[in-house]
Structure formats: structure tokens, C-alpha cells
Design an enzyme around this catalytic site. Sequence first.
Site, PDB file in Angstrom:
ATOM      1  N   GLY A 199       0.838  -1.184   0.000  1.00  0.00           N
ATOM      2  CA  GLY A 199       0.000   0.000   0.000  1.00  0.00           C
ATOM      3  C   GLY A 199       0.878   1.241   0.000  1.00  0.00           C
ATOM      4  N   TYR A 200       0.260   2.368  -0.260  1.00  0.00           N
ATOM      5  CA  TYR A 200       0.999   3.622  -0.426  1.00  0.00           C
ATOM      6  C   TYR A 200       0.538   4.654   0.585  1.00  0.00           C
ATOM      7  CZ  TYR A 200       2.917   1.415  -4.459  1.00  0.00           C
ATOM      8  OH  TYR A 200       3.606   0.545  -5.259  1.00  0.00           O
ATOM      9  N   LEU A 201       1.523   5.234   1.276  1.00  0.00           N
ATOM     10  CA  LEU A 201       1.262   6.294   2.248  1.00  0.00           C
ATOM     11  C   LEU A 201       1.350   7.659   1.587  1.00  0.00           C
ATOM     12  CD1 LEU A 201       3.457   4.794   5.090  1.00  0.00           C
ATOM     13  CD2 LEU A 201       0.962   4.713   4.919  1.00  0.00           C
TER      14      LEU A 201
END
Length: 164
Positions: free
Chosen positions: A27-29
Site C-alpha cells: 500500500g501507499y502512504l
Amino acid sequence: MEIEKKFLIKSLPPGLGQYKKKEIEQGYLCLSPVVRIRKSNSQYILTYKSLPSGTGGGGSGVRVNNEIEAPLTKEAYEHLCEKTDGYIIKKTRYLIPLPDGHTGELDIFGGNLKGLYFIEVEFSDEEDAAGFIPPDWFGENVSDDKRYANSFLSQCGSLDVFLN
């Protein structure tokens, strides 16, 4: 430094079960610069990616990024999963030795991206990348197509982006 090319494939190579594989969630922050969390089998990793200074970020069929990785604990990964933007990507990555000595990383996506697959090859330098001749089962080089960037895919609820 990460130097890679990304390709569609014409057909899956025979005997996928013979190759090493990783079950990956990521996932991407943040998307600019890219800050990613990843679970790869039982390893947890935080990655920061940015374009090298003075680059335009593509157009040559080769992707070049500065990349820094740091280990995470399972607990930190799970905590950060709750803070990601978009969707968690799920994929199986097969590590396929290529005849020229490189390794192809074939990603077969699951979840909302089921049916998507492509292969990436990493290189020691840009000259190595420029001289790469893909095997016959490789398709189009999509290194410059943002739709195939995992950070972009994390924002897609389906494969509809490929229908346009």
C-alpha cells in the site's frame, strides 16, 4: 538506484510452479514522492522512491528511481496499512531466470486487479537496460505508461483504467 523496464507479456511462461515466488501485499502512504509499505511473504518493508535530481521521469522506455528500503515489524506494517491511500495491492510475484542472466519478476495480480499481469526486469545500469533484448514471450514495453505503476494501480478500484 533502481533501473528497470516493465513489459506486458504475450503469454504466461510454462511451468510457473517451478519458479520461486513471493506473496506480496503493498500500500501507499504517499504518491509523490512514493512512500510504500510492503509485506513480501513474512518480510515487512518501508520503501521511499523518488526520481533522481535533474531527470524528467521517463520517456526512454527505462524507469530510474532513487530507492531506499527499511525493515518494518509486522505490527508497524499493520498499523500503517490503516493509513494507506487507495487500495492494498495483492499479487504473486514469480522470479524467472532469463536466458541472458537477468531475472524477470512476473506479477500476477489478485483482488480488484485480478486479470492483470506484467513483468519487470531490473538492471545494473542504464547501458545494461539499453542493451536488453526481451524474450519472445514478452510483449510491449510499458515502462513509460503510468497506468502500470503500482502506485497508480493502488488508486484504481478495477481494471477499467485499461479500457480507455
